[in-house]
Write an enzyme that holds these catalytic residues in place. Structure first.
Site, PDB file in Angstrom:
ATOM      1  N   THR A  46       0.831  -1.206   0.000  1.00  0.00           N
ATOM      2  CA  THR A  46       0.000   0.000   0.000  1.00  0.00           C
ATOM      3  C   THR A  46       0.868   1.259   0.000  1.00  0.00           C
ATOM      4  O   THR A  46       1.720   1.434   0.857  1.00  0.00           O
ATOM      5  CB  THR A  46      -0.907   0.016   1.244  1.00  0.00           C
ATOM      6  OG1 THR A  46      -1.610  -1.217   1.325  1.00  0.00           O
ATOM      7  CG2 THR A  46      -1.898   1.168   1.166  1.00  0.00           C
ATOM      8  N   HIS A  76       2.866  -5.508  -4.324  1.00  0.00           N
ATOM      9  CA  HIS A  76       1.586  -6.211  -4.284  1.00  0.00           C
ATOM     10  C   HIS A  76       0.638  -5.527  -5.264  1.00  0.00           C
ATOM     11  O   HIS A  76       0.228  -4.387  -5.052  1.00  0.00           O
ATOM     12  CB  HIS A  76       0.987  -6.174  -2.878  1.00  0.00           C
ATOM     13  CG  HIS A  76       1.796  -6.911  -1.849  1.00  0.00           C
ATOM     14  ND1 HIS A  76       1.581  -6.778  -0.489  1.00  0.00           N
ATOM     15  CD2 HIS A  76       2.816  -7.785  -1.980  1.00  0.00           C
ATOM     16  CE1 HIS A  76       2.421  -7.542   0.167  1.00  0.00           C
ATOM     17  NE2 HIS A  76       3.195  -8.161  -0.716  1.00  0.00           N
TER      18      HIS A  76
END
Length: 369
Positions: free
Chosen positions: A189, A215
């Protein structure tokens, strides 16, 4: 006190669905909804939400334009909902550059394997963003042109990033003198903007290969690699099975897969394998770090950037055990201080460095400063 959330989407069904999920968590409260970007900008100033969930395609004013307006007038953490398509990936990356902090697929079945898991993930992401302060996006400094020998796309885009709350108390001032063969960077994030901030500052003659583990869904990594390649002096590409590592080239792990290293060529060769069904992250920082520990060992500089969870901690531990150098992003400049905190709290990282200082520190440590 509950985190106040503004839900923005042109679909009344989706607004209602997201609102129901949010209010199921006692730590979250929906304080308003909007059906287009213009309404979102107005309500953001009136209601002062702590988090906004934002659709991209809407009438009157689209989500990307709304993000820019909100970040200029009343900076607020924004979670984008996007489609898992090439166009959806490009639009999501545009939204992140405009100031959004995170994104999730709009189809909940793409988020997780079951409904309860998807609900928990959405609630978790909102709470993580609601705990962060947000600052106005800042324009990037100019990026040096890529050498003419590069064949990939060089279409430029604007870089937008969050200004860190504070500077680190002890920035890196000198290199250790250690020799390296490989740079690893793992993130989640907040990672797309963080990677952009770092990689755009690296010189074209950066002396080592770079492995990037972010990710990100499979539909997004090709577009992200292309975007980075157009912005950076170094070459950036989505990693492919069998790629021979080259100095001055960054290899982005493909979404939905795992990136590993094996012997071959001067620096090693990339091996791409299907991600196991029981793995939480595809790609996984731990897997790439662990693989590198067996090939490049102590001649590795590994950096863990902003992200939720603890992915990267065990791989970093394996790297440290063979003599590698581990750095973490500092708390003040992280969107979510999860992954860096995990390696720092475990005593694995030797430096906590602000995002704005990270590229300079890497260049200096690599013998180019």
């Amino acid at each position: 006190m509950a985190i106040k959330v503004l839900v923005v989407d042109d679909s009344s069904f989706f607004r209602r669905r997201v609102s129901e999920i949010v209010t199921k968590d006692a730590e979250l409260e929906v304080i308003g909804t909007a059906s287009n970007g213009a309404e979102a900008v107005k309500l953001a100033q009136q209601l002062k939400p702590q988090v906004i969930t934002m659709d991209i395609e809407m009438p009157v004013m689209d989500g990307i334009s709304a993000v820019r307006e909100i970040m200029a007038k009343c900076p607020t953490p924004i979670l984008m909902f996007s489609s898992l398509t090439h166009d959806g990936a490009k639009a999501t990356l545009d939204a992140l550059e405009a100031g959004a902090l995170d994104f999730l697929p709009k189809r909940f079945e793409d988020i997780a394997t079951n409904k309860d898991e998807a609900i928990a993930l959405l609630q978790q992401r909102i709470k993580a963003l609601g705990r962060r302060r947000v600052f106005r996006p800042i324009l990037p400094r100019s990026v040096p042109p890529k050498p003419a020998t590069t064949t990939a796309s060089t279409t430029p885009t604007r870089e937008m990033a969050q200004r860190p709350a504070t500077r680190p108390s002890a920035p890196v001032t000198r290199a250790s003198g250690k020799r390296y063969k490989l740079l690893l960077i793992g993130t989640s994030t907040g990672g797309p903007v963080a990677l952009q901030r770092i990689l755009t500052k690296l010189p074209a003659n950066y002396p080592h290969p770079i492995l990037l583990i972010q990710h990100m869904p499979a539909a997004f990594t090709p577009a992200f690699a292309t975007r980075l390649n157009g912005l950076c002096a170094i070459e950036v590409k989505e990693a492919q099975n069998g790629d021979q590592l080259r100095a001055g080239c960054a290899y982005l792990a493909p979404g939905g897969m795992q990136m590993m290293l094996e012997r071959g060529g001067s620096f090693g060769r990339i091996k791409i394998v299907a991600g196991s069904m029981d793995m939480n992250y595809k790609p996984c920082v731990d897997i790439t770090f662990a693989s590198a520990s067996k090939l490049s060992g102590g001649e590795t500089l590994a950096v863990v950037l902003t992200g939720m969870g603890a992915d990267g901690r065990e791989g970093a531990r394996m790297l440290k055990n063979v003599g590698a150098t581990i750095w973490a992003q500092d708390e003040a400049s992280c969107v979510v201080y999860g992954m860096p905190q995990a390696v720092t709290a475990a005593g694995i990282s030797s430096q906590s460095i602000a995002l704005d200082d990270m590229a300079e520190a890497i260049i200096r440590e690599s013998g180019r400063g």
